[in-house]
Each structure stands twice: as structure tokens, then as C-alpha cells.
Write a protein that holds these residues in place. Structure first.
Motif, short mmCIF file in Angstrom:
data_model
loop_
_atom_site.label_atom_id
_atom_site.label_comp_id
_atom_site.label_asym_id
_atom_site.label_seq_id
_atom_site.Cartn_x
_atom_site.Cartn_y
_atom_site.Cartn_z
N ILE A 1 30.34 31.97 30.06
CA ILE A 1 29.50 32.71 31.01
C ILE A 1 30.26 33.00 32.30
N ALA A 2 31.21 32.15 32.67
CA ALA A 2 32.00 32.38 33.89
C ALA A 2 32.92 33.58 33.72
N GLN B 1 34.52 33.55 42.47
CA GLN B 1 33.32 32.84 42.02
C GLN B 1 33.48 32.36 40.57
N ALA B 2 34.11 33.20 39.72
CA ALA B 2 34.35 32.79 38.34
C ALA B 2 35.26 31.56 38.30
N ASN C 1 35.53 25.41 37.52
CA ASN C 1 35.72 24.04 38.02
C ASN C 1 34.44 23.24 38.02
N HIS C 2 33.32 23.89 37.66
CA HIS C 2 32.02 23.19 37.65
C HIS C 2 31.34 23.34 36.29
N GLY D 1 44.43 28.77 42.89
CA GLY D 1 44.57 27.60 42.01
C GLY D 1 44.28 27.89 40.56
N ASN D 2 43.83 29.12 40.25
CA ASN D 2 43.48 29.42 38.85
C ASN D 2 43.64 30.91 38.59
N LEU D 3 44.89 31.39 38.59
CA LEU D 3 45.15 32.82 38.41
C LEU D 3 44.82 33.30 37.00
N SER D 4 44.61 32.37 36.09
CA SER D 4 44.30 32.77 34.71
C SER D 4 42.97 33.50 34.62
#
Length: 646
Positions: free
Chosen positions: A49-50, A254-255, A260-261, A184-187
């Protein structure tokens, strides 16, 4: 406000860019506050969903906002003006049925104006909840909304100078917040592949219905077209490039935050405010609140313009229109202002929180976009655009917006019925007003004016009849000087004869050019009968008292007419004679045998007429020189009267 007169709307300028940022993108620009929250709802956060959510958002903004509105719809300009009624006036001469999608689109756009301020302001203020769990959000939201509507009567010129810089700050802020999370999360950038959107819709339980939340990212797209006249096509198109980059960075951020959550639920923290560092939360809330106020302001101003256009096109009861400043197109309608304010307060009290308002948000805008698609396709057909290309675009956008509409229908029982009901109510009012106007037109009896000219001249010179006025002015719906309403001649000749030195007949012609103001005059009988036709655009207020006086002054200066009193004692001193306007008001006669539909429409029309602005007020006539005459409206007189003579 940066003066509109100093901006060349046909060229790209920094001032035009800043105005576009401030005026056009407020609604769509504040959508990151609530879009992801609406997509996720009370579901568990997952990678599907993210990533699928941001992929669907990106492609929705690309097809719906960028392709349809920014690159195609903005080209359908009416002398530089945009909006659904402007589009309608470009094509209404081709097909009568085009009126109905126009009315529907305008109605649901007005309904959307009641839900947008509450959800935008509530979403911003709810950022305080993590820090102050017990803070009463609802009173704060209502207070901001009330203040926003109170200042409308002063116009927005004094606030306008802040709109651009604040919204520029807002878009820059959300881009920085999103990018900081992305580092921290370019993917997450892989989600721009449409495969992830397809995967979410096909594999997530109830995935198709998530489109109802996705659609919220593009709800402000209609404003791009409506504000065309304020900013110009090039300024909107170029500024959209910056706005879209900022929006996408924020949504991608936001994604990344959601990844991370995973495995948790959204509680009091929205994905947007999850991006905000603890030390920056209060400045972020302050900027977000200002941005939502600006977004709401743009919709409120747009509602005034929309209603004013509907009034001029005879689609809405006449209301008092105020011009609070010299800025072109800026106006204020008190009745609409207070109705919108009451509606917004009712929405806040009914739904209480922004997550509850999300169910009511989007459904009405989807219908507006579908109506725009229909009108736009017809416009392209009339402009000889390749039929295969037009048909392809029509099918594409009907499929996209049809899917969003079906997904949004799931919200119907959870609040979607609110805006749908409001839209249907507004549509009914517009249809009744239009249909009653058509019925009244059919009952207009016109007579040739030429045979009456000698009679009017003789009446003017007959000193045995007391003079009614030096200059007697009749407003007429006749669009040419060869004929006049029978009731006008009846008023002059068959009631108490109205002797005047000069008879004036004034016709107001509403034209498709938004701001056209021109007139032409015909002296039908020298020094006795004059005909004036005003050609006014559908965005021009019919201030006839002011315009008529200007025309008379020009005719006097050109020695086309002499308006001095013809009493010898006054004429030798060049004393100007008086002017008296005669306004005819229709009432529904009891001598009618009506069908159920006509009976309903006419009774509803005359009920609306009671709250409508009187003609003399609409045209800005001086009350001291206006005569009101009543005239019965007889549609179908009784045919079988069984009266027997004894």
C-alpha cells in the motif's frame, strides 16, 4: 497583491509565476495533508500500500492534472478566461443539451466548495494532536473558517500580496521534508513504475476501492482551468512543473516514512506530519494552516465568480454582487458567502474530524471532471481536431474518471451523500431557473414597433395629457429594434397613458466574450424614441443606471438627443429633464391549467423569485425614479368554462 494590470498573462514572468503559485495551486497543493491518510484508512501499513499508493498518485497527477488540465483544457480559453461556464459559452450555440453537463459540473463544483475548507483546515490543525492530545481542534477550525468568511467583504487585495510567497514557502517546505525522508530510502523511486499501482489495485484486498482515496491528490485540478484568466496559460503550465516536483517529492517521502512503519496503524500522526521533525512541528503547522486558508480562499473566490456567471447566463436567481476592489474579476456575493460559511460550519460539526470528511470529499469533484471531459471533447470536435485523437482522449478520461467515480461511490453511505445531495440541490435550482426562463420567453408577445412610432410621437406632443416623465425608460428583452413587448405598449398606451418627451427602450444582450462592454444606439423617431442595446460579457455586472447615464451623456455631447426639459420656463435655463424607469414584474396568474411539471417548475420559480434580487436592484437603478408594474403570467388559460346564461 501584484497588480494584474502589470502582468502580461501571455508571457512567462516571475510575477505571473508567483501569482500562479499563490492562486491556482492551493487546493491541489494541500492534498498531501490528507491523501495518504484517506488511502490507508484503518488498514495495516504494508509495503504494497505504501509503494502502490505513491505510484497511483504519481500517474493520477500525470494523466488527470498534467495531461488533461495543464496541457489540453487550458487551451480552451474564452478570450483568456477559463472555467466550466466559460467553456460552455464557447460551444452552446452548437447543441442545446450541452447546458445540462455545464449545470451539473458547476453544481458539483459549488458543492465541493463547502467541503474543501473544513477538510483542509482540519488536516492542518490536527498536526497539533501528537503534542497536545486533548486540544479542542473543532473550535479552532470553526474559528478560522468564520474569520475567513468575515474578511471576504473587504476583498482579497490586501491578502493577495502574501499568497504567492506563502504558497512558494509551502511547496518548498513539503519538497524538503519529503526529500529528507527519501535520503535514507532512495529505493522508493522505483514506485514511479506503474506496475506498483497495478499491483496494489489487483492484489491488495479491496484494492480497486483505494482509488477513492487516491483521487484526492487531484481534486484541485479544476481550479487550474477556472483561474486561467487570473494567471495565463504559460504561467500556470510552467509553475505546475515546480509544483508537481514538490508534490511528488512529498508523496515519495510519505511512502518512505510508511515503509519504516510497516505493520502499524495510523493513529494521531498522519504520514505528512510524520515527515516533520519534532523541533519543526509548530512552524510546519503554522505554514500548513496558512496554505489551507489560501486554498480555501481560492475556492471561495471561485464560487463567487461561478455564481456570478450563472446569474448572467440566467441559470441562478439574481443576487447582490459587490466589487470590493479594482482588481479585474474580483467580486463578492454576500448571500453566497454566508451560505458557504454556514455549510462549512455544518460540515465541521457533522464530521468532527478530517478523516471522517474524507468520505464526503471527492465524489462531487469526480462528477465535475466528467462533465468537463464531455464539454472539452465537444469543444475539440468543433475546432476540427483529429476525430481519432479526440475520441481516444474521451475514452481515456472517461475510463479514468469513471473508475474514480465508481470507487468514490463506496463513500456514499459514509458521507459521500452530503456533497452529492448538495450538488443535486444546486442543480435543481439552476434547472428550475433556466426552465422557467424558457417558459417565460415562449409567452413573450412581441409587436412591430414601427406602427407605434407615430402614435408615440403624437402622445409626446399631446399637452392635454399630464406628462408622466420627461424621459421614460423601458427595459426590453427584444433583441432588435423592429419589435417590442406587447405589454410595454400596453403600459404606455392602454393603462394610464404615459406621456413623455422621449421614450427610451434599453436591451441588455449577454455575449459569450467574458468582459466585453459595448453599446449601440438607434434614434427611431427624432427627439421622441431612442433604442439602446448594451452588449455585456457574462462576467460583467449589468450596472445599467451607470452605463445608461454614460450613453446619454455621449449622445447629448454628439447632439443626437436633447434631454432638457421641454417646459419653456426650464428649457431656457437648460434644466435637464427627469428620467423614469418602468420595470415589469411577472406573477403567476390563477387563470392557468398547468401540467404537473410546469406547475411545479413555475411555483418553485416564483418561490425562488421571492429571495431573488429585484430587477431594479440588479440593474442598479435609482429607487426614486423607478415604477414597478405587475403583469400576469398566463401559460395555459382554462378552455372549458361551463357558464350558462339564464
Amino acid at each position: 497583491m501584484i497588480s494584474m494590470s502589470t502582468i502580461d498573462l501571455k508571457k512567462l514572468t516571475y510575477a505571473g509565476f508567483l501569482v500562479s503559485i499563490g492562486i491556482v495551486f492551493g487546493d491541489i497543493g494541500t492534498s498531501p495533508l490528507y491523501t495518504y491518510t484517506a488511502i490507508i484508512g484503518d488498514q495495516t501499513i504494508t509495503e504494497l500500500i505504501a509503494l502502490g499508493g505513491v505510484s497511483a498518485i504519481f500517474w493520477t497527477l500525470t494523466f488527470q492534472t498534467t495531461l488533461k488540465y495543464v496541457f489540453i483544457t487550458l487551451r480552451a480559453d474564452n478570450k483568456g478566461e477559463g472555467g466550466i461556464f466559460s467553456l460552455y459559452t464557447l460551444i452552446r450555440k452548437y447543441r442545446r443539451w450541452l447546458l445540462f453537463p455545464s449545470i451539473a459540473g458547476g453544481s458539483f463544483l459549488l458543492a465541493d466548495s463547502i467541503i474543501t475548507p473544513p477538510i483542509s483546515v482540519s488536516s492542518a490543525m490536527e498536526g497539533l494532536k501528537p503534542q497536545f492530545p486533548n486540544i479542542p481542534i473543532m473550535p479552532l477550525v470553526i474559528g478560522i473558517i468564520v474569520l475567513l468568511f468575515i474578511i471576504q467583504r473587504k476583498g482579497t487585495s490586501f491578502l493577495g500580496k502574501l499568497f504567492g510567497p506563502i504558497m512558494l514557502l509551502w511547496f518548498t517546505m513539503i519538497a524538503v521534508l519529503g526529500f529528507a525522508e527519501l535520503v535514507g530510502n532512495l529505493s522508493v523511486f522505483k514506485a514511479l513504475n506503474p506496475y506498483y499501482a497495478y499491483k496494489m489495485l489487483s492484489e491488495h484486498p479491496g484494492g480497486f476501492w483505494l482509488l477513492g482515496g487516491v483521487f484526492l491528490c487531484t481534486t484541485g485540478a479544476e481550479a487550474l482551468y477556472s483561474d486561467l484568466g487570473h494567471c495565463g496559460r504559460k504561467n500556470i503550465q510552467i509553475s505546475w512543473l515546480y509544483v508537481k516536483i514538490c508534490l511528488i517529492l512529498c508523496y515519495l517521502g510519505q511512502a518512505a516514512w510508511l515503509l519504516n512503519h510497516q505493520g502499524t496503524h495510523l493513529t494521531d500522526v498522519s504520514p505528512f506530519f510524520g515527515l516533520v521533525p519534532h523541533w519543526f512541528i509548530f512552524p510546519a503547522i503554522a505554514v500548513a494552516t496558512l496554505a489551507t486558508i489560501i486554498a480555501s480562499q481560492a475556492l471561495i473566490s471561485g464560487s463567487f465568480t461561478l455564481v456570478a456567471e450563472a446569474i448572467r447566463l440566467n441559470l441562478w436567481p439574481k443576487l447582490r454582487v459587490v466589487f470590493p476592489s479594482d482588481v479585474k474579476g474580483q467580486l463578492y456575493i454576500p448571500a453566497i458567502n454566508w451560505i458557504l460559511m454556514s455549510g462549512c460550519i455544518a460540515v465541521v460539526l457533522f464530521f468532527k474530524e478530517s478523516k471522517n470528511m474524507e468520505a464526503a470529499f471527492g465524489l462531487s469533484v469526480t462528477l465535475t471532471m466528467l462533465m468537463t471531459t464531455i464539454l472539452l471533447s465537444f469543444y475539440l470536435f468543433t475546432r476540427k481536431v483529429n476525430m481519432i485523437a479526440v475520441t481516444s482522449l474521451l475514452v481515456l478520461f472517461v475510463c479514468i474518471e469513471g473508475a474514480f467515480l465508481i470507487a468514490n461511490l463506496k463513500k456514499f453511505m459514509h458521507g459521500g451523500w452530503v456533497t452529492l445531495l448538495l450538488g443535486m440541490l444546486i442543480f435543481t435550482i439552476m434547472f428550475i431557473w433556466y426552465r422557467a426562463g424558457e417558459i417565460r420567453k415562449k409567452l413573450q408577445n412581441f409587436v412591430p414597433l414601427a406602427p407605434y412610432l407615430p402614435v408615440l410621437k403624437e402622445l409626446s406632443e399631446d399637452e392635454k395629457i399630464p406628462k408622466y416623465a420627461t424621459n421614460l425608460v423601458y427595459l426590453t428583452s427584444s433583441n432588435n429594434s423592429n419589435q417590442i413587448e406587447e405589454r410595454s405598449m400596453y403600459s404606455i398606451l392602454y393603462k394610464q397613458p404615459k406621456r413623455a418627451d422621449i421614450y427610451w427602450f434599453v436591451h441588455i444582450n449577454v455575449v459569450d466574450e467574458p468582459y466585453k462592454m459595448s453599446y449601440k444606439t438607434e434614434v427611431l423617431a427624432k427627439e421622441d424614441v431612442v433604442w439602446i442595446t448594451f452588449n455585456l460579457g457574462f462576467r460583467v455586472a449589468p450596472r445599467i443606471n451607470l452605463l445608461f447615464r454614460k450613453v446619454v451623456e455621449e449622445m447629448v455631447n454628439n447632439k443626437e438627443v436633447n434631454i432638457n426639459s421641454r417646459y419653456c420656463s426650464l428649457d431656457k435655463h437648460n434644466i435637464t429633464g427627469d428620467f423614469r424607469f418602468v420595470v415589469t414584474q411577472r406573477f403567476l396568474s390563477f387563470e392557468n391549467e398547468l401540467s404537473f411539471s410546469n406547475d411545479f417548475i413555475l411555483k418553485a420559480y416564483f418561490l425562488l423569485k421571492k429571495i431573488s434580487l429585484a430587477d431594479e436592484k440588479e440593474y442598479g437603478l435609482d429607487y426614486s425614479n423607478v415604477t414597478i408594474e405587475k403583469s400576469p403570467l398566463i401559460l395555459n388559460p382554462p378552455s372549458n368554462i361551463n357558464l350558462v346564461r339564464e
